[in-house]
Write an enzyme that holds these catalytic residues in place. Sequence first.
Site, short mmCIF file in Angstrom:
data_model
loop_
_atom_site.label_atom_id
_atom_site.label_comp_id
_atom_site.label_asym_id
_atom_site.label_seq_id
_atom_site.Cartn_x
_atom_site.Cartn_y
_atom_site.Cartn_z
N LEU A 222 1.18 -1.10 0.05
CA LEU A 222 0.31 0.04 0.01
C LEU A 222 1.14 1.21 0.07
O LEU A 222 1.97 0.92 0.96
CB LEU A 222 -1.01 -0.07 1.12
CG LEU A 222 -2.11 -1.57 1.20
CD1 LEU A 222 -3.01 -0.83 2.67
CD2 LEU A 222 -3.09 -0.80 0.14
N ASP A 223 0.55 2.25 -1.26
CA ASP A 223 1.69 3.30 -1.16
C ASP A 223 1.23 4.42 0.54
O ASP A 223 0.42 4.34 0.90
CB ASP A 223 1.67 4.00 -2.05
CG ASP A 223 -0.42 5.01 -2.31
OD1 ASP A 223 -0.61 4.94 -1.14
OD2 ASP A 223 -0.33 4.69 -3.43
N LEU A 224 2.11 5.02 0.30
CA LEU A 224 2.42 6.06 1.44
C LEU A 224 1.49 6.70 1.27
O LEU A 224 0.77 6.87 3.01
CB LEU A 224 3.45 7.13 0.37
CG LEU A 224 3.57 7.77 2.13
CD1 LEU A 224 4.13 7.53 3.57
CD2 LEU A 224 4.14 9.45 1.31
N THR B 48 -1.83 5.29 0.93
CA THR B 48 -3.33 4.69 1.04
C THR B 48 -3.22 4.31 2.78
O THR B 48 -2.26 3.26 2.96
CB THR B 48 -3.01 3.56 0.35
OG1 THR B 48 -2.91 4.06 -1.42
CG2 THR B 48 -4.05 2.97 -0.37
#
Length: 260
Positions: A119-121, A123
């Site tokens: 999961l990106d920063l 999200t």
Amino acid sequence: MPTNPKQSEDRPEGDRIAKLLARAGVASRREIERMIADGRITLNDKPVETPATFLTTLEGVSVDGKPVAGPEPTQLYAFHKPTGLITAERDASGRATIYSALVNAMPKDAPRVMPIGRLDLNTEGLLLLTNDGGLKRQMELPANGIPRTYRARAFGDVTQEQLEALIEGVEIDGVRYGSIDANLERASGSGKNQWIEMTITEGKNREVRRVLEYLGLKVNRLIRTAYGPFRLGDLPRGRVARIRKGDLDRFRSSLKRDRK
């Protein structure tokens, strides 16, 4: 006359150390290779110099000075990842990672775990963690088509018809995204935030954000609510819950059946 009579004698026994350590849940193979380069892995108190070290057991292997036991039973955990954390063990820029939060969130007797996917920063939501490198690879493999469900809050105008068209997939800047099941949770009127639920099966980099931006929307919050049969539910932000063994076993059995 054999061209290489010593071939069978010269072939190393066992498996590469990175494979054994991944199977034991230490980290992914790629991360283990970085750990070897950093001198964090030793064999009989001497630094392992190359990932091409073949072993039959992990006896005598230590990571960060701690002996590594043999493979443990597979475990799966659900983590409610907050925004502002990188899904990695360390970050070259010094940003906080999920492991910063997991230090206090994981049970004290839990094994070392690896994230399944990323999961990106910015999200938040469900991030699954496991000590089993094989399960990690199996769940990340696009060919297995494991659904991931997200709730996106996005600013702008979109219709249910536009979202339903995504079921056929879409190509954006030369990248083809497969079938997406998308639905408006509720319409907020023109020029306001909309809540949209989207289920994808490929999990390409920033897929949900890119598809919604393609439709003219600006995503300002993104939450993963489910990965396969496992749901975020009411798990508090920053907390961890272990998936019950029975639920994990049923899921793994379904994966095996689907692959036949």
